[in-house]
Design a protein around this motif. Sequence first.
Motif, PDB file in Angstrom:
ATOM      1  N   THR A  18       1.073  -1.066   0.163  1.00 37.79           N
ATOM      2  CA  THR A  18      -0.016  -0.014   0.015  1.00 37.79           C
ATOM      3  C   THR A  18       1.072   1.294   0.127  1.00 37.79           C
ATOM      4  O   THR A  18       2.001   1.093   0.319  1.00 37.79           O
ATOM      5  CB  THR A  18      -1.022  -0.096   1.244  1.00 37.79           C
ATOM      6  N   THR A  19       0.296   2.338  -0.390  1.00 39.01           N
ATOM      7  CA  THR A  19       1.285   3.563  -0.648  1.00 39.01           C
ATOM      8  C   THR A  19       0.428   4.689   0.114  1.00 39.01           C
ATOM      9  O   THR A  19      -0.839   4.914   0.069  1.00 39.01           O
ATOM     10  CB  THR A  19       1.241   3.935  -1.937  1.00 39.01           C
ATOM     11  N   LEU A  20       1.370   5.476   1.009  1.00 34.90           N
ATOM     12  CA  LEU A  20       0.877   6.453   1.918  1.00 34.90           C
ATOM     13  C   LEU A  20       0.879   7.604   0.845  1.00 34.90           C
ATOM     14  O   LEU A  20       2.050   7.887   0.238  1.00 34.90           O
ATOM     15  CB  LEU A  20       1.541   6.690   2.982  1.00 34.90           C
ATOM     16  N   LYS A  21       0.049   8.692   0.796  1.00 34.23           N
ATOM     17  CA  LYS A  21      -0.001   9.752  -0.163  1.00 34.23           C
ATOM     18  C   LYS A  21       1.046  10.718   0.234  1.00 34.23           C
ATOM     19  O   LYS A  21       1.650  11.722  -0.617  1.00 34.23           O
ATOM     20  CB  LYS A  21      -1.202  10.160  -0.404  1.00 34.23           C
ATOM     21  N   ASN A  22       1.354  11.097   1.371  1.00 36.29           N
ATOM     22  CA  ASN A  22       2.458  11.679   1.970  1.00 36.29           C
ATOM     23  C   ASN A  22       2.869  11.322   3.088  1.00 36.29           C
ATOM     24  O   ASN A  22       2.606  10.063   3.812  1.00 36.29           O
ATOM     25  CB  ASN A  22       1.725  13.298   2.178  1.00 36.29           C
ATOM     26  N   ARG A  23       3.884  12.128   3.883  1.00 38.28           N
ATOM     27  CA  ARG A  23       4.711  11.612   4.966  1.00 38.28           C
ATOM     28  C   ARG A  23       3.939  12.246   6.307  1.00 38.28           C
ATOM     29  O   ARG A  23       4.718  12.371   7.401  1.00 38.28           O
ATOM     30  CB  ARG A  23       6.211  12.068   4.769  1.00 38.28           C
ATOM     31  N   VAL A  24       2.804  12.532   6.243  1.00 36.28           N
ATOM     32  CA  VAL A  24       2.325  13.232   7.628  1.00 36.28           C
ATOM     33  C   VAL A  24       1.035  12.175   8.167  1.00 36.28           C
ATOM     34  O   VAL A  24       0.338  11.532   7.426  1.00 36.28           O
ATOM     35  CB  VAL A  24       1.396  14.508   6.957  1.00 36.28           C
ATOM     36  N   ILE A  25       1.370  11.788   9.441  1.00 28.43           N
ATOM     37  CA  ILE A  25       0.404  10.941  10.137  1.00 28.43           C
ATOM     38  C   ILE A  25      -0.006  11.809  11.147  1.00 28.43           C
ATOM     39  O   ILE A  25       0.392  12.598  11.820  1.00 28.43           O
ATOM     40  CB  ILE A  25       1.392   9.972  10.752  1.00 28.43           C
ATOM     41  N   MET A  26      -1.606  11.568  11.220  1.00 26.30           N
ATOM     42  CA  MET A  26      -2.231  12.323  12.247  1.00 26.30           C
ATOM     43  C   MET A  26      -2.323  10.913  13.552  1.00 26.30           C
ATOM     44  O   MET A  26      -2.767   9.959  13.431  1.00 26.30           O
ATOM     45  CB  MET A  26      -3.580  12.438  11.912  1.00 26.30           C
ATOM     46  N   GLY A  27      -1.526  11.474  14.464  1.00 28.88           N
ATOM     47  CA  GLY A  27      -1.243  10.472  15.638  1.00 28.88           C
ATOM     48  C   GLY A  27      -2.481  10.301  16.455  1.00 28.88           C
ATOM     49  O   GLY A  27      -3.610  11.180  16.274  1.00 28.88           O
ATOM     50  N   SER A  28      -2.642   9.190  17.493  1.00 29.31           N
ATOM     51  CA  SER A  28      -3.725   8.879  17.935  1.00 29.31           C
ATOM     52  C   SER A  28      -4.054   9.794  19.242  1.00 29.31           C
ATOM     53  O   SER A  28      -3.201  10.407  19.863  1.00 29.31           O
ATOM     54  CB  SER A  28      -3.339   7.337  18.871  1.00 29.31           C
ATOM     55  N   MET A  29      -5.376  10.357  19.417  1.00 20.71           N
ATOM     56  CA  MET A  29      -5.847  11.063  20.168  1.00 20.71           C
ATOM     57  C   MET A  29      -7.135  10.366  20.718  1.00 20.71           C
ATOM     58  O   MET A  29      -8.101  10.355  20.251  1.00 20.71           O
ATOM     59  CB  MET A  29      -6.000  12.507  19.605  1.00 20.71           C
ATOM     60  N   HIS A  30      -7.301  10.688  22.053  1.00 24.58           N
ATOM     61  CA  HIS A  30      -8.374   9.855  22.508  1.00 24.58           C
ATOM     62  C   HIS A  30      -9.585  11.056  22.617  1.00 24.58           C
ATOM     63  O   HIS A  30      -9.273  12.001  23.149  1.00 24.58           O
ATOM     64  CB  HIS A  30      -8.359   9.350  24.000  1.00 24.58           C
ATOM     65  N   THR A 349      -9.810  15.146  28.086  1.00 22.03           N
ATOM     66  CA  THR A 349      -9.807  13.855  28.129  1.00 22.03           C
ATOM     67  C   THR A 349      -9.554  13.393  29.599  1.00 22.03           C
ATOM     68  O   THR A 349     -10.310  12.459  30.133  1.00 22.03           O
ATOM     69  CB  THR A 349      -8.498  13.406  27.225  1.00 22.03           C
ATOM     70  N   PHE A 350      -8.511  13.980  30.308  1.00 22.59           N
ATOM     71  CA  PHE A 350      -8.357  13.722  31.571  1.00 22.59           C
ATOM     72  C   PHE A 350      -9.707  13.917  32.633  1.00 22.59           C
ATOM     73  O   PHE A 350      -9.738  13.634  33.765  1.00 22.59           O
ATOM     74  CB  PHE A 350      -7.022  14.384  32.247  1.00 22.59           C
ATOM     75  N   ALA A 351     -10.460  14.919  32.307  1.00 21.87           N
ATOM     76  CA  ALA A 351     -11.496  15.230  33.117  1.00 21.87           C
ATOM     77  C   ALA A 351     -12.902  14.473  32.597  1.00 21.87           C
ATOM     78  O   ALA A 351     -13.987  14.744  32.707  1.00 21.87           O
ATOM     79  CB  ALA A 351     -11.758  16.730  33.025  1.00 21.87           C
ATOM     80  N   ASN A 352     -12.534  13.350  31.609  1.00 22.29           N
ATOM     81  CA  ASN A 352     -13.742  12.877  31.267  1.00 22.29           C
ATOM     82  C   ASN A 352     -14.538  13.310  30.388  1.00 22.29           C
ATOM     83  O   ASN A 352     -15.871  13.254  30.397  1.00 22.29           O
ATOM     84  CB  ASN A 352     -14.320  11.758  32.321  1.00 22.29           C
ATOM     85  N   GLN A 353     -14.216  14.693  29.572  1.00 24.01           N
ATOM     86  CA  GLN A 353     -15.010  15.322  28.776  1.00 24.01           C
ATOM     87  C   GLN A 353     -14.458  15.099  27.251  1.00 24.01           C
ATOM     88  O   GLN A 353     -13.397  14.636  27.114  1.00 24.01           O
ATOM     89  CB  GLN A 353     -14.827  16.783  28.783  1.00 24.01           C
ATOM     90  N   ARG A 354     -15.410  15.218  26.423  1.00 20.90           N
ATOM     91  CA  ARG A 354     -15.017  15.416  24.896  1.00 20.90           C
ATOM     92  C   ARG A 354     -13.871  16.159  24.540  1.00 20.90           C
ATOM     93  O   ARG A 354     -13.813  17.452  24.947  1.00 20.90           O
ATOM     94  CB  ARG A 354     -16.180  15.538  23.947  1.00 20.90           C
ATOM     95  N   ALA A 355     -12.876  15.629  23.889  1.00 22.45           N
ATOM     96  CA  ALA A 355     -11.716  16.359  23.385  1.00 22.45           C
ATOM     97  C   ALA A 355     -12.365  17.455  22.626  1.00 22.45           C
ATOM     98  O   ALA A 355     -13.003  17.137  21.411  1.00 22.45           O
ATOM     99  CB  ALA A 355     -10.730  15.664  22.867  1.00 22.45           C
ATOM    100  N   SER A 578      -5.921  25.981  40.223  1.00 22.60           N
ATOM    101  CA  SER A 578      -6.619  26.119  39.103  1.00 22.60           C
ATOM    102  C   SER A 578      -5.944  26.003  37.663  1.00 22.60           C
ATOM    103  O   SER A 578      -6.715  26.228  36.578  1.00 22.60           O
ATOM    104  CB  SER A 578      -7.084  27.698  39.203  1.00 22.60           C
ATOM    105  N   LEU A 579      -4.540  25.914  37.635  1.00 29.21           N
ATOM    106  CA  LEU A 579      -4.069  25.575  36.403  1.00 29.21           C
ATOM    107  C   LEU A 579      -4.467  24.102  35.528  1.00 29.21           C
ATOM    108  O   LEU A 579      -4.954  23.683  36.371  1.00 29.21           O
ATOM    109  CB  LEU A 579      -2.506  25.786  36.594  1.00 29.21           C
ATOM    110  N   GLY A 580      -4.147  24.061  34.579  1.00 34.05           N
ATOM    111  CA  GLY A 580      -4.517  23.095  33.687  1.00 34.05           C
ATOM    112  C   GLY A 580      -4.090  21.682  34.472  1.00 34.05           C
ATOM    113  O   GLY A 580      -2.743  21.579  34.802  1.00 34.05           O
ATOM    114  N   LYS A 581      -4.872  20.514  34.284  1.00 35.02           N
ATOM    115  CA  LYS A 581      -4.427  19.418  34.925  1.00 35.02           C
ATOM    116  C   LYS A 581      -3.062  18.854  34.226  1.00 35.02           C
ATOM    117  O   LYS A 581      -2.185  18.262  35.117  1.00 35.02           O
ATOM    118  CB  LYS A 581      -5.537  18.250  34.447  1.00 35.02           C
TER     119      LYS A 581
END
Length: 683
Positions: A18-30, A349-355, A578-581
């Motif tokens: 198979t061929t990937l059309k370019n060198r850019v991957i969208m990495g995994s995100m929950h 994600t860490f607060a169990n909310q939709r990203a 109060s800063l980000g988790k």
Amino acid sequence: MTNTLHPNLLKPLDLGFTTLKNRVIMGSMHTGLEDRFYNYPKLAEYFRERARGGVGLMVTGGISPNRQGWLLPFGGTLNSIFDVPNHRKVTTAVHEEGGKIVMQILHAGRYGYQPFVVSASAKKSPISPFKPRALTERGIRATIRDYARCAVLARRAGYDGVEIMGSEGYLLSQFLCTRTNQRTDRWGGPIENRMRLPVDIVKQVRAAVGTDFIIMFRHSVLDLVEGGNSWDEVVQVAQALEQAGVNIFNTGIGWHEARVPTIVTSVPRAAFASVAARLRQAVKVPVVASNRINMPDEAEALIASGAVDLVSMARPFLADPEWVNKVAAGRADEINTCIACNQACLDHTFANQRASCLVNPRAGFETELVYRPATRQKRVAVVGAGPAGMAAAAVAAERGHAVILFDSSESIGGQFKLALQVPGKEEFAQTLRYFGVRLKAAGVKLALGQRVTREQLSAQEFDEVIIATGIVPRIPAIPGVDHAKVVSYVDVLQRKVTPGKRVAIIGAGGIGFDVGEFLLHDPALPLPVPLEQWCHEWGVDLDAMTHGGLAPAEQHEPPQPYRQLFLLQRKAGKPGASLGKTSGWVHRATLQRNGVEMLAGVEYLRIDDAGLHIRVGGAERVLEVDHIVLCAGQEPLAELMPAANAAPPAATPRFHCIGGAALAAELDAKRAIREAAVLAAGL
Ligand code: FAD
Ligand code: NAP
Ligand code: SF4
């Protein structure tokens, strides 16, 4: 226009079958959408937009091969034929747009936030309250089978392959490293034994799915924890995995429990790419660099130099699904750049909310926040060109309205212009560049350098007026607050005053911490902080001469702090709570390393020539400081809004108030931009 600046990034990659059309991957995100079957139509549209945006290969959020592997109770799992139709919605959407997608198989091991957790040994992680059970021989065998079944089901669901998550401290890392693997059987001890589980998994998966199916392995090249693997072990594992059937190595940096930041905005761009490049020298299959790559120039340089074969970006595709298409069309200046704030993605994600995304509130809400063409063009005035005003003006104009955006300042950006003065927040400038280009393209008329009055607004015939005038800094009622030692954070960040060497900061919220970092920076030193200095500060050994890539303490002695600081708050409890988790700990660690004295439960008594008089823990104390910087929160500035008790409003203009002008408490740019987008989508 086509791209001549990034030719290597846009080159196809032939994997044989198979061929990937370019060198850019969208990495995994929950995203949170993958955990419930009824959200798969939304998940499909999320991936569809990104496939349409031209990315070469996408990776789903982590899907568990069994119940023990859940990250959260009832988290996304693929272990039954009944799950296949949900996943097929995703793969169909992606393939309809000409994209490719692999499913990440993630077994959380002791990171699972649920009672069924298992690991190599019964050692609790510092980031989950649940103590794991050590897997038995039978349990290990069953786990391997579960991975293979999961991969077969992924193939049936139409995925182009799987990514096996072997980094960030999840189950496979837990087997690979002595930090968590204290077994004495054939799955523990020397590296040959510790790697048996990931290698057997890859072998079984390959046997089950055949040769024409991508197996990408996310390999931890730098664990950044005590008891992590040495570089020789990293290479040995990679070579065994390659033999077992891996087609591509993605790279992972740092376990989640590591005390070294790996993706927050203060991490230099592409900081870890050199470690991925070393792995590439040791294996024959393509290698992917990841972490803090967000713009095409760095990505192109990595591919062009042959350091790596591909780059993976995850959050940048939340910020801009069109990233690759914009690069391909030579429109990189239109990219909505991920500023690595984590505020709407990982913190959710860490607060169990939709990203979602601070700079792109449509991320994860593709079917809900839709910008449709307006049915009738209206004349819209937006007052205030901070994040709220810029976003409202852009969306309204793109929908077809005639928009004029006012600001009393000579340039757009509002408080973001102060934020980007803070060391480590240089990326915030990208948001201003992006909005500058977007507002122009949308045809928004800019009226800068004009402080708008009510009279002006009523003299012109607007249909809609959006008040986005932000805030005024709060001046606390402390005796002596008008003393010459007292200055506002605004004047400090605008460099109108240069505080002395001993400074007290009143207020330990986000701005208090940022001002602390600003004051600790020696202006003679360069910004952004160069990679070598950053590694020294955080004790990172990019040459991986040590286990886990942590430099010995004596090699990263902290330098003398540039100023002596006190950071104060009235409430009890940890300053910076109060800063980000996912980013707050980085700010706290930076200030602690620089000897900042953080005091909670403070009562402010008075300010005079001697300094700041406080009572803390029942005892009075004088902080003999040169300056006191007020970072005591903010009040809304909404003087242009019609008074609530005024005569009934005329039919036009209709007034709206958004961002800080509407509510200053707990305001951040995430809320300001989202509120603006939602309002403008409905005008
Ligand atoms: P503002 O950004 O305050 O913009 C209001 C604009 O209105 C200003 O440009 C002002 O000139 C203009 N204006 C006011 N009155 C008039 C008038 N009468 N006529 C014309 N123009 C007028 N948020 C985050 O989410 N993450 C962060 O990491 C972060 N870091 C920060 C760091 C610092 C140092 C600071 C100061 C803020 C930070 N913030 C951060 C907060 C964030 O910048 C604000 O929440 C956001 O800017 C609020 O947007 P806004 O559009 O409502 O108001
Ligand atoms: P903030 O986070 O609300 O903090 C205000 C600070 O001032 C608190 O420490 C508060 O603590 C203190 N304070 C409030 N009233 C006071 C008074 N009358 N006298 C003395 N102290 C008082 O607000 P901020 O720091 O101004 O930040 C504004 C917004 O920007 C925040 O909502 C934040 O989310 C956002 N921001 C975010 C980041 C980030 O990294 N995510 C960075 C910067 C800013 P006590 O009341 O306990 O004294
Ligand atoms: Fe990037 Fe911040 Fe958006 Fe997350 S919320 S994708 S870190 S800009």
